[in-house]
Design an enzyme around this catalytic site. Structure first.
Site, PDB file in Angstrom:
ATOM      1  CB  SER A 273       4.968 -14.751   2.104  1.00 55.83           C
ATOM      2  OG  SER A 273       6.267 -14.373   1.734  1.00 55.83           O
ATOM      3  CD  GLU A 274      -0.428 -13.950   3.518  1.00 52.07           C
ATOM      4  OE1 GLU A 274      -1.017 -14.897   4.068  1.00 52.07           O
ATOM      5  OE2 GLU A 274      -0.154 -12.886   4.107  1.00 52.07           O
ATOM      6  CB  SER A 275      -1.258 -19.282  -0.861  1.00 54.27           C
ATOM      7  OG  SER A 275      -0.877 -18.667  -2.094  1.00 54.27           O
TER       8      SER A 275
END
Length: 179
Positions: free
Chosen positions: A52-54
Site C-alpha cells: 500500500s505504501e510503496s
C-alpha cells in the site's frame, strides 16, 4: 472473439503465479520475515503495508518526504531509532530495505500494542498519526474494540485501512497461511 479474449484474460489473471508476479509481488520476503519475527508482528500485514505504501519500490519518496518501502517520515524514523537505542540512525540508512523494514515493522508492532491489538486503529495511526487516532477515540467515544472503518473521519485514512486489510487477505491467500 472479444468475449473469448475477455474470458482468457480473466482466467489468466486468476492464476496465483500471475497474481504473485504482477499484482501482489513479495520482494524482500526474507527481510520482512526476519524483521517481523524479531518485532512480533505478522509478516502478511507488513507485506500489505509495503504494498500500500510503496508497491515494493525501495526508492519511493512521498511529497511530504516519507521514505522507502514502508514510507517512514525521517522524524518518525529518528524517534523509532531512539526508542530502539539505535545510535546509527541516518536518513541514508533509512533508505536501505533492511533498515526501513526493520523500523517500519517495529513501529507497526508498537502501534498494535498501543491500540491493544486493534489492526484498524493501528493502521489508521500508521497513516494519519498516533495523535489523530487518540483524538478520534476521545472525540467519538471509540474504544479498543473499534471496528467501523467507515467512521474514520479522514477519507484517505479510511481508504488506506481498507486497502491494507484487503492486501493482507490477498497476501495470506497467495503466500501461505499463518502457523
Amino acid at each position: 472473439m472479444i468475449l473469448l479474449m475477455a474470458f482468457v484474460t480473466f482466467f489468466v489473471m486468476q492464476q496465483k503465479s500471475v497474481q504473485r508476479t504482477f499484482m501482489f509481488p513479495y520482494e524482500y520476503q526474507e527481510i520482512v520475515q526476519v524483521c517481523c519475527k524479531e518485532n512480533n508482528v505478522d509478516e502478511f500485514l507488513v507485506a500489505a503495508v509495503i504494498k500500500s505504501e510503496s508497491n515494493f519500490k525501495n526508492n519511493a519518496v512521498s511529497t511530504p518526504g516519507a521514505v522507502g518501502l514502508m514510507q517512514l517520515m525521517p522524524s518518525t524514523a529518528e524517534w523509532i531509532a531512539s526508542e530502539m537505542h539505535d545510535n546509527d540512525y541516518s536518513k541514508e540508512r533509512l533508505e536501505t530495505p533492511e533498515i526501513n523494514i526493520y523500523y517500519g515493522s517495529w513501529y507497526l508492532s508498537r502501534l498494535l500494542r498501543d491500540f491493544h491489538g486493534n489492526k484498524i486503529l493501528a493502521l489508521a495511526a500508521y497513516n494519519a498519526g498516533h495523535g489523530n487516532v487518540e483524538e478520534w477515540m476521545e472525540q467519538y467515544g471509540w474504544d479498543y474494540d473499534f471496528s467501523d472503518i467507515s467512521a474514520i473521519p479522514f477519507r484517505e485514512t479510511e481508504m488506506y485501512v481498507r486497502g491494507v486489510l484487503r492486501n493482507e487477505k490477498k497476501y495470506i491467500e497467495l503466500y501461505g497461511k499463518r502457523e
